[in-house]
Write a protein that holds these residues in place. Structure first.
Motif, PDB file in Angstrom:
ATOM      1  N   ASN A  75      60.412  13.744  14.080  1.00 10.81           N
ATOM      2  CA  ASN A  75      61.224  12.667  14.642  1.00 10.81           C
ATOM      3  C   ASN A  75      61.765  11.860  13.474  1.00 10.81           C
ATOM      4  O   ASN A  75      61.023  11.501  12.565  1.00 10.81           O
ATOM      5  N   THR A  77      63.662   8.347  12.993  1.00  9.33           N
ATOM      6  CA  THR A  77      64.151   7.104  13.580  1.00  9.33           C
ATOM      7  C   THR A  77      64.987   6.408  12.521  1.00  9.33           C
ATOM      8  O   THR A  77      64.520   6.181  11.405  1.00  9.33           O
ATOM      9  N   THR A  88      69.206   1.242  16.699  1.00 14.27           N
ATOM     10  CA  THR A  88      68.163   2.230  16.440  1.00 14.27           C
ATOM     11  C   THR A  88      68.507   3.528  17.152  1.00 14.27           C
ATOM     12  O   THR A  88      68.889   3.510  18.319  1.00 14.27           O
ATOM     13  N   THR A  90      66.955   7.710  17.492  1.00 13.99           N
ATOM     14  CA  THR A  90      65.900   8.660  17.168  1.00 13.99           C
ATOM     15  C   THR A  90      66.450  10.071  17.329  1.00 13.99           C
ATOM     16  O   THR A  90      67.083  10.388  18.333  1.00 13.99           O
TER      17      THR A  90
END
Length: 188
Positions: A75, A77, A88, A90
């Protein structure tokens, strides 16, 4: 008719050279995902999409965190400073059979893209190529640093690599640091 075939030959040659160049890019030798995980700043970007041109002078360095999942996927971010504030996002990168190479589905372009960690020393910088084979317009080169300031020789290495991938000089950016993105105390 002859002009059309000459233009077609030139376009085919250029596309073949671009594809060959991307196909020759190999990931970091003995890539270690655990050492690669953690906080990074995107301090350089080479991107020549015509749609991106109006935003070049607004780009700021962004921060990201690479988290390794138990299945070997990743992942990422990212926090990006935009006129709308600190956003933000991801991204979920899927591992491939080659260490240092990943794929992910781009919702913006509605396609799977390839990610290759081309070069990293894990403690200071990483050079990453994002591309979609046969679609040169989706290629990006990014320079990541563990801090927002990198040595000049690393920045020059990034610029030389981007030029070798066919990016024009004006599309190779080293944006200024972003302030307060992500906001202090955001739990990152």
């Amino acid at each position: 008719m002859r002009t059309t075939s000459c233009v077609g030959a030139v376009v085919s040659t250029v596309m073949l050279c671009a594809m060959t160049s991307l196909a020759d890019v190999k990931p970091q030798k003995d890539f270690n995902l655990q050492k690669f995980s953690g906080q990074w700043y995107r301090v350089g970007l080479a991107y020549d999409s015509p749609n991106f041109v109006p935003y070049r002078d607004k780009l700021k360095a962004s921060m990201g965190v690479v988290t390794v999942l138990t299945n070997g996927n990743v992942n990422l971010t990212m926090w990006d400073a935009t006129p709308l504030g600190c956003l933000t996002k991801t991204y979920q990168y899927e591992k491939t059979s080659v260490p240092g190479q990943f794929t992910y589905f781009s919702t913006r372009h509605n396609m799977v893209k390839d990610i290759t960690v081309v070069d990293t020393n894990y403690t200071d910088y990483a050079l990453v190529l994002k591309y979609k084979v046969f679609h040169r317009e989706y290629t990006q080169v990014a320079l990541y640093g563990r801090s927002q300031t990198l040595r000049n020789n690393v920045i020059q290495k990034f610029k030389a690599f981007a030029l070798s991938q066919g990016f024009p000089r004006e599309s190779i950016l080293t944006p200024p640091p972003s302030e307060n993105c992500p906001p202090s105390g955001s739990g990152r």
